[in-house]
Design an enzyme around this catalytic site. Structure first.
Site, PDB file in Angstrom:
ATOM      1  N   ASP A 128      33.774  43.203  14.207  1.00  0.00           N
ATOM      2  CA  ASP A 128      32.691  44.173  13.633  1.00  0.00           C
ATOM      3  C   ASP A 128      31.538  43.205  13.117  1.00  0.00           C
ATOM      4  O   ASP A 128      30.537  43.882  12.692  1.00  0.00           O
ATOM      5  CB  ASP A 128      33.506  44.482  12.260  1.00  0.00           C
ATOM      6  CG  ASP A 128      34.608  45.568  12.334  1.00  0.00           C
ATOM      7  OD1 ASP A 128      34.466  46.272  13.450  1.00  0.00           O
ATOM      8  OD2 ASP A 128      35.437  45.897  11.652  1.00  0.00           O
ATOM      9  N   GLY A 171      34.441  50.113  13.092  1.00  0.00           N
ATOM     10  CA  GLY A 171      33.319  49.609  12.162  1.00  0.00           C
ATOM     11  C   GLY A 171      33.856  50.480  10.826  1.00  0.00           C
ATOM     12  O   GLY A 171      33.386  51.463  10.616  1.00  0.00           O
ATOM     13  N   ARG A 266      32.800  67.362  22.522  1.00  0.00           N
ATOM     14  CA  ARG A 266      34.071  66.880  22.737  1.00  0.00           C
ATOM     15  C   ARG A 266      33.902  65.306  22.181  1.00  0.00           C
ATOM     16  O   ARG A 266      32.844  64.764  21.962  1.00  0.00           O
ATOM     17  CB  ARG A 266      34.444  66.688  24.262  1.00  0.00           C
ATOM     18  CG  ARG A 266      34.587  68.016  25.090  1.00  0.00           C
ATOM     19  CD  ARG A 266      35.936  68.531  24.459  1.00  0.00           C
ATOM     20  NE  ARG A 266      36.244  69.798  25.352  1.00  0.00           N
ATOM     21  CZ  ARG A 266      35.769  70.876  24.762  1.00  0.00           C
ATOM     22  NH1 ARG A 266      35.229  71.049  23.741  1.00  0.00           N
ATOM     23  NH2 ARG A 266      36.096  71.982  25.639  1.00  0.00           N
TER      24      ARG A 266
END
Length: 342
Positions: A128, A171, A266
């Site tokens: 991250d 994240g 999608r």
């Protein structure tokens, strides 16, 4: 001297490169012995160890994951956890401990060092890239590369069917992967935890993209939240550090976009793909340098410190300072990339 090494928290590419560098330099230059603790803080808590020597670290530089194993064990939540760790370190004749991990793993190391006198050195690890005190953490570059390649691939299938494709990346509290991969991959919308998003505005960007005869790609960090709503959770369970399991905002957003725009949408959730596999050249380089400097800090007796990248230099900062707050995306940076939205 005998030195202990552990890797805690989520696995990430580059962990083995750190272990290799620590052991190679420690043995060859300082004559140290090493012991590896299995599965993060569970190892010293339960005295579960593995021998670390030069043969043990041969060939592991390009390998993802960690040969020591990892876990989210929080010894502070276990009865007599600190006492058990100190007793087991004494049994193993460990005089210094190198903890490789993110906010939670290093948070424990900071308390052990500052409050309980356990000589610890920290090495920052998280895909991250949200640890303050260091410009970059290893694992991040690999994760961004994987996400960018996925976005590149999504463009062609999105355009073939003229549908919206939402790509959910990792994240929890920081959108570094989303903003880096989204910009590099030419995403039309990037949503991060630091900036709550307006679904209607996202739909306007999507509609604008279709008007230009292009199929939009939306990159969303798992911790991103709508203005009028809460974080989307996988379930309500908590790990030992009190974190909920995220995932689902991408699917939720795709349904909202389809409902409000009438365009087929999608979702692709990259999930643990971002954490697995071979580390990039940069992550191998950075992880190796961190390992070399970590064992130097042990030699110098400079405990309670974390190695960190500042520019091109590796420096030492207090572990407590590096874990006191998260490094998040500056609003100015997010505004800067906004020119590509829609």
């Amino acid at each position: 001297m005998r030195v202990g090494v552990l890797t805690g928290g989520g696995d990430c590419p580059g962990l083995n490169a750190v272990i290799r560098a620590i052991v190679r330099k420690g043995v060859q230059e300082y004559g140290y012995d090493f012991v590896g603790f299995r599965d993060g803080w569970r190892g010293p808590l339960e005295n579960d160890t593995v021998r670390l020597d030069i043969p043990a670290v041969r060939g592991i530089l390009p390998r993802g994951g960690t040969i020591l194993g990892s876990s989210r064990t929080n010894p502070l939540k276990h009865e007599n956890g600190i006492r058990r760790i100190k007793e087991n370190l004494a049994k193993q004749e460990v005089e210094a401990l190198i903890a490789i991990g993110g906010e939670d793993t290093l948070g424990v190391a900071a308390r052990l060092s500052d409050e309980y006198g356990v000589p610890c050195v920290g090495v920052p690890k998280t895909i991250d890239n949200d640890l303050s005190g260091t410009d970059y953490t290893f694992g991040f570059d690999t994760a961004v590369g994987i996400a960018t390649e996925a976005i590149d691939r999504l463009h062609t299938t999105a355009e073939s069917h003229m549908r919206v494709l939402v790509c959910e990346v990792m994240g929890r509290h920081a959108g570094w992967i989303a903003i880096h991969s989204g910009l590099a991959g030419g995403a039309n919308v990037i949503l991060i935890p630091e900036q709550r998003f307006d679904v209607d505005r996202v739909c306007a960007w999507v509609t604008s993209r279709f008007k230009a005869s292009y199929a939009p790609i939306v990159v969303v960090a798992e911790g991103a939240m709508p203005k009028d709503g809460d974080m989307v959770l996988k379930d309500e369970s908590l790990d030992s550090f009190g974190h909920v399991r995220l995932s689902g905002v991408g699917e939720w957003l795709a349904k909202e976009i389809e409902k409000r725009t009438g365009k087929e949408a999608r979702t692709t959730v990259l999930g643990h793909i971002q954490r697995g596999g071979t580390p990039s050249a940069f992550d191998r380089w950075l992880a190796t340098r961190f390992g070399l400097h970590a064992i130097e800090a042990v030699r110098d007796g400079d405990f309670g410190k974390m190695v960190a990248l500042r520019g091109t230099d590796v420096v030492r900062v207090p572990i407590a300072d590096a874990t006191a707050k998260l490094k998040t995306v500056d609003p100015k940076l997010y505004e800067e990339v906004g020119v590509f939205f829609g």
